[in-house]
Design an enzyme around this catalytic site. Structure first.
Site, PDB file in Angstrom:
ATOM      1  N   LEU A 142      25.087  37.144  11.470  1.00 50.39           N
ATOM      2  CA  LEU A 142      26.106  36.385  12.189  1.00 50.39           C
ATOM      3  C   LEU A 142      25.550  35.685  13.421  1.00 50.39           C
ATOM      4  O   LEU A 142      26.314  35.286  14.304  1.00 50.39           O
ATOM      5  CB  LEU A 142      27.250  37.319  12.611  1.00 50.39           C
ATOM      6  CG  LEU A 142      28.137  37.845  11.481  1.00 50.39           C
ATOM      7  CD1 LEU A 142      29.085  38.916  12.009  1.00 50.39           C
ATOM      8  CD2 LEU A 142      28.917  36.706  10.844  1.00 50.39           C
ATOM      9  N   SER A 143      24.247  35.490  13.500  1.00 48.75           N
ATOM     10  CA  SER A 143      23.657  34.906  14.711  1.00 48.75           C
ATOM     11  C   SER A 143      24.040  33.438  14.887  1.00 48.75           C
ATOM     12  O   SER A 143      23.971  32.918  15.999  1.00 48.75           O
ATOM     13  CB  SER A 143      22.130  35.042  14.668  1.00 48.75           C
ATOM     14  OG  SER A 143      21.591  34.262  13.615  1.00 48.75           O
ATOM     15  N   MET A 144      24.437  32.753  13.794  1.00 49.01           N
ATOM     16  CA  MET A 144      24.824  31.343  13.885  1.00 49.01           C
ATOM     17  C   MET A 144      26.323  31.145  13.675  1.00 49.01           C
ATOM     18  O   MET A 144      26.774  30.027  13.438  1.00 49.01           O
ATOM     19  CB  MET A 144      24.041  30.519  12.862  1.00 49.01           C
ATOM     20  CG  MET A 144      22.569  30.370  13.173  1.00 49.01           C
ATOM     21  SD  MET A 144      22.265  29.436  14.700  1.00 49.01           S
ATOM     22  CE  MET A 144      22.765  27.798  14.200  1.00 49.01           C
ATOM     23  N   ASN A 176      25.944  32.057  18.083  1.00 51.56           N
ATOM     24  CA  ASN A 176      26.649  33.275  18.495  1.00 51.56           C
ATOM     25  C   ASN A 176      25.799  33.924  19.598  1.00 51.56           C
ATOM     26  O   ASN A 176      25.078  34.893  19.370  1.00 51.56           O
ATOM     27  CB  ASN A 176      26.824  34.224  17.307  1.00 51.56           C
ATOM     28  CG  ASN A 176      27.801  35.338  17.589  1.00 51.56           C
ATOM     29  OD1 ASN A 176      28.355  35.431  18.694  1.00 51.56           O
ATOM     30  ND2 ASN A 176      28.008  36.201  16.602  1.00 51.56           N
TER      31      ASN A 176
END
Length: 312
Positions: free
Chosen positions: A149-151, A254
């Protein structure tokens, strides 16, 4: 006719009686009539022989050698031998040779790979397919999926995209706002046999730029950046630093859940693999990715914010 005349002369000299001569003459007349009937009839067309019950044309008469079919005598021994070979199903010497040659030819045209028998044609096809596939992957574009979920919110877990490799090689250099895939710096991420550890982040600064994060705001070269594509404002602090030559500074959208340059430092530009340009999964989000650039001032960014939001 000559025979009949000779017979009459012989009878006359022998002094046969009148009755005998008449009988002889009658028989001679009968013989002459038979001979006459057997003589060929004179005509301008094809010669025809008449008989008692049939008429033959000369053109239809063929020698016995032409019409009679040739028959080869079959000896009992050869017939018995052939029958025995046929019943046993055993091929003769010629059949054995041909079958052996065929099997040897088939074996020479096949290879065994991992226990599988593959022909030369199949091997060439597989080799060409692999070469073309990897050629496209290395030099033109490659597919990738999002593992974290880093992007988020631009990319969710399981999303799939295509990263092209033409722009940075022939058209232009990397610029802020580009979403890129890259190999992390040495010691970061997981090491694998095929060096397939790939990250996806967004470029926020280039070589020579100063980067700072404070008060929930990103500053590049001392100017605050308005970024409508991030999930939330960063809650950490990053002291001012200058991006070294040949490096770039990357961050995840994120910000508070991203393992990026604010943790492990600038990224060498040579580690870039490609630019994310197209999303093909999920189906309801298929399409090119928007070109979102960082603004250089708050006033400019505020005027562009609605456009960026609508593009996202």
């Amino acid at each position: 006719a000559a025979v009949v005349a000779t017979a009459e002369l012989v009878i006359m000299r022998l002094g046969l009686g009148h009755s005998g001569m008449q009988a002889t003459a009658g028989s001679a007349h009968t013989l002459e009539s038979r001979v006459t009937r057997s003589r060929p009839l004179m005509s301008t067309g094809p010669r025809i022989w008449s008989s008692r019950s049939r008429v033959y044309s000369k053109s239809s008469i063929k020698p016995p050698s032409e019409s009679a079919p040739s028959v080869t005598a079959e000896t009992p021994s050869s017939k018995q031998q052939g029958d025995s070979n046929g019943s046993n199903g055993a091929p003769g010497p010629q059949d054995k040779g041909s079958s052996n040659n065929g099997s040897n030819g088939d074996d020479s045209d096949h290879f065994k790979v991992f226990g599988l028998k593959i022909s030369k044609d199949d091997l060439v096809t597989i080799g060409l397919a692999v070469a073309i596939s990897y050629g496209i992957r290395w030099f033109i574009a490659e597919p990738r999926f999002i593992p974290s979920l880093s992007m988020f919110p631009g990319f969710d877990v399981g999303d799939r995209l295509i990263a092209e490799k033409i722009t940075y090689r022939f058209l232009r250099s990397p610029s802020p706002g580009d979403v890129i895939i890259f190999h992390p710096v040495r010691g970061i991420g997981q090491t694998s046999l095929f060096d397939d550890d790939v990250f996806i982040k967004r470029i926020v600064a280039l070589e020579g730029d100063t980067v700072e994060v404070k008060g929930g705001q990103l500053f590049v070269n001392g100017e605050a950046q308005v970024e409508p594509f991030i999930n939330e404002k960063p809650t950490y602090v990053l002291n001012k630093l200058t991006v070294p030559p040949g490096d770039i500074f990357v961050m995840g959208d994120n910000r508070n859940n991203s393992y990026d340059s604010h943790v492990w430092g600038p990224l060498p530009a040579e580690n870039i693999l490609g630019r994310a340009c197209f999303k093909y999964w999920p189906p309801n989000q298929i399409g090119p990715l928007p070109n979102l650039m960082h603004s250089t001032s708050i006033e400019t960014s505020q005027s562009q914010a609605p456009q960026l939001l609508s593009a996202e």
